[in-house]
Scaffold this motif. Structure first.
Motif, mmCIF file in Angstrom:
data_model
loop_
_atom_site.group_PDB
_atom_site.id
_atom_site.type_symbol
_atom_site.label_atom_id
_atom_site.label_comp_id
_atom_site.label_asym_id
_atom_site.label_seq_id
_atom_site.Cartn_x
_atom_site.Cartn_y
_atom_site.Cartn_z
ATOM 1 N N ALA A 185 0.835 -1.205 0.000
ATOM 2 C CA ALA A 185 0.000 0.000 0.000
ATOM 3 C C ALA A 185 0.867 1.252 0.000
ATOM 4 O O ALA A 185 0.614 2.203 -0.744
ATOM 5 C CB ALA A 185 -0.935 -0.010 1.210
ATOM 6 N N ARG A 192 -5.585 4.815 -1.044
ATOM 7 C CA ARG A 192 -5.095 3.418 -1.029
ATOM 8 C C ARG A 192 -4.728 3.007 0.393
ATOM 9 O O ARG A 192 -4.855 1.826 0.754
ATOM 10 C CB ARG A 192 -3.876 3.312 -1.955
ATOM 11 C CG ARG A 192 -3.103 1.991 -1.880
ATOM 12 C CD ARG A 192 -3.887 0.861 -2.533
ATOM 13 N NE ARG A 192 -3.080 -0.346 -2.648
ATOM 14 C CZ ARG A 192 -2.986 -1.278 -1.699
ATOM 15 N NH1 ARG A 192 -3.649 -1.142 -0.560
ATOM 16 N NH2 ARG A 192 -2.239 -2.358 -1.890
ATOM 17 N N LEU A 193 -4.294 3.955 1.205
ATOM 18 C CA LEU A 193 -3.903 3.655 2.578
ATOM 19 C C LEU A 193 -5.108 3.419 3.480
ATOM 20 O O LEU A 193 -4.943 2.992 4.632
ATOM 21 C CB LEU A 193 -3.060 4.807 3.147
ATOM 22 C CG LEU A 193 -1.792 5.166 2.373
ATOM 23 C CD1 LEU A 193 -1.083 6.325 3.055
ATOM 24 C CD2 LEU A 193 -0.861 3.967 2.232
ATOM 25 N N ARG A 209 -7.889 1.600 2.422
ATOM 26 C CA ARG A 209 -8.641 0.413 2.056
ATOM 27 C C ARG A 209 -8.716 -0.539 3.252
ATOM 28 O O ARG A 209 -7.796 -0.571 4.088
ATOM 29 C CB ARG A 209 -7.988 -0.297 0.871
ATOM 30 C CG ARG A 209 -8.094 0.461 -0.443
ATOM 31 C CD ARG A 209 -7.463 -0.346 -1.562
ATOM 32 N NE ARG A 209 -7.388 0.415 -2.806
ATOM 33 C CZ ARG A 209 -6.778 -0.002 -3.896
ATOM 34 N NH1 ARG A 209 -6.192 -1.202 -3.907
ATOM 35 N NH2 ARG A 209 -6.742 0.748 -4.985
ATOM 36 N N ALA A 238 -5.564 -2.504 3.997
ATOM 37 C CA ALA A 238 -4.454 -1.712 4.531
ATOM 38 C C ALA A 238 -4.705 -1.346 5.986
ATOM 39 O O ALA A 238 -3.788 -1.382 6.822
ATOM 40 C CB ALA A 238 -4.253 -0.463 3.678
#
Length: 469
Positions: free
Chosen positions: A414, A427-428, A430, A433
């Motif tokens: 990630a 993205r961090l 999700r 993650a």
């Protein structure tokens, strides 16, 4: 009737923008005030040109889309660039510890001198499009607040002339006069922000020692959370069998020196002395070059109440970042790709196209800006910003994620996606993650750099640091 586009600046952002425009207009003229070298040599106008640069996976992917008929990855590798896997080909000491090296493949990045990269991109664009470069200094934009119609340019030996254009791109770099030019057209509500940690870069190039040709890219990162000046160092493999060694430190006592002995001592005083141990047995090829043009500066052009048609600003003219984070070139390429996609959809004369490009380019700027300033605001003598409540919350989470990523492939992937600009900061967040971050690293913290047996032997063979200090 033929259509002409003008691009201001023949750097990376300018040449990629010119490539995008070449597919939809009859003539593209790039105006450059500096004399350009015929090969991969340093030139004026690039204050960070002699220091380390990383071309992230997101930026390379954008380049692949931009230059017609050229595979930019293969072109850059053929010119001498090196390709490095973030997951396995790099030694990195973060503020939260050493990253482990995973067998799973992660994003790749290309490393080379900035001189080589700029020359290779310029060569590819000129060889595969009808783009032409002319010497000239742009004095102002012509047209109105509703529509830019060209530029007024001054060239040595030929005086001033007005150059009409159906589209204009400002890619003139951090010294751009775009705010003044817009004000002259009647647009004066441009907000700007600067976050300056006072970073100083010092770089020296070495011959790669025999037997160390495959030694990993090595980074000792600065720690912004210790309430003292940041200090970092990097050994970057570049073309020609060389190591580019770049040091960076913030104001208030962290600045690296320019003398060779001080340069080596600085590397040995980093949180881990591995950079100094490597170069103590390597042959220097250059003097130490120092630069101070390192602040984060952003022009919020996408927020202007009015924006002229047929005018776009990209690259460092839009935003600059602390070079320690390796984002600038990739952000420039991503902005040029936004321009390319909009041009293919409607052509240079499409209503609202310039505004859409400016807002689209701002998205990659925002991601890189957040990454850079969220760390720089923590250095004790940073000017222009201090950490607020939201910064403290975000920092607590990201520090825990980085700590997890040092020993978790799921968390590390990630982080790599975001730093490589193949995904945005969300993205961090999700579920996978977040779960990895809350669970913590499954592997214990590495006691030192994760070297193979062969790499340890190389390091021992190069180490000449006994008695240095």
């Amino acid at each position: 009737m033929s259509r002409r586009a003008v691009v201001i600046g023949a750097g990376l952002a300018g040449m990629l923008a010119a490539a995008a425009l070449s597919t939809v207009v009859d003539e593209v003229i790039v105006l450059e005030r500096d004399e350009l070298p015929d090969g991969p040599e340093h030139r004026k106008g690039l204050p960070q040109g002699r220091h380390a640069h990383l071309l992230m996976a997101g930026g390379l992917a954008a380049m692949e889309d931009l230059v017609p008929g050229v595979g930019m990855r293969e072109h850059l590798l053929a010119a001498g660039a090196r390709e490095i896997s973030i997951s396995s080909g790099m030694l990195a000491l973060s503020p939260e510890g050493w990253f482990r090296r995973f067998r799973h493949e992660g994003p790749h990045m290309l490393t080379c001198s900035r001189a080589l990269l700029d020359w290779a991109v310029r060569d590819a664009v000129l060889a595969n499009t009808g783009v032409k470069i002319r010497n000239g200094q742009v004095l102002e934009l012509t047209g109105s607040a509703e529509r830019v119609e060209g530029v007024r340019v001054s060239a040595a030996g030929s005086g001033e002339e007005e150059l009409t254009a159906d589209f204009v791109v400002d890619a003139s770099g951090r010294g751009s006069r775009v705010v003044t030019w817009l004000a002259e057209l009647g647009i004066s509500d441009i907000d700007e922000k600067t976050i300056d940690a006072g970073l100083v870069n010092a770089t020296r190039v070495y011959r790669t020692p025999e037997g160390a040709e495959r030694f990993p890219l090595t980074i000792v990162q600065a720690n912004p959370y210790l309430s003292r000046p940041g200090r970092s160092g990097m050994v970057l493999p570049i073309e020609g069998g060389r190591w580019m060694v770049s040091l960076a430190g913030t104001r208030g006592g962290g600045e690296p020196p320019s003398d060779p002995e001080g340069f080596l001592r600085y590397t040995l005083d980093l949180p881990d002395p591995i950079v100094g141990r490597l170069i103590s047995g390597a042959e220097p090829l250059t003097d130490v070059h120092v630069s101070r043009s390192t602040s984060n500066h952003r022009r919020y052009l996408e927020k202007a109440r009015r924006w002229p048609e047929r005018f776009v600003v990209l690259g460092d003219a839009l935003a600059t970042f602390n070079p320690a984070y390796g984002q600038g070139m990739s952000v420039a390429a991503l902005g040029a790709r936004v321009l390319s996609r909009e041009l293919r959809g409607g052509g240079p004369g499409a209503a609202g196209l310039a505004r859409r490009v400016q807002r689209g380019a701002a998205r990659s700027v925002e991601a890189a800006w957040t990454m850079a300033v969220s760390q720089d605001v923590w250095f004790p003598e940073t000017r222009g910003g201090t950490p607020g409540f939201a910064d403290r919350l975000v920092t607590r989470y990201t520090r825990r994620m980085i700590r997890t990523a040092t020993g978790s492939y799921g968390a590390a992937s990630a982080v790599w996606d975001v730093t490589s600009l193949t995904a945005g900061p969300t993205r961090l967040l999700r579920p996978s993650a977040i779960l990895a971050t809350l669970s913590g690293p499954p592997l214990p913290a590495a006691a030192g750099p994760p070297l193979t047996a062969g790499e340890r032997e190389v390091l021992r063979g190069l180490d000449r640091t006994v008695g240095v200090g």
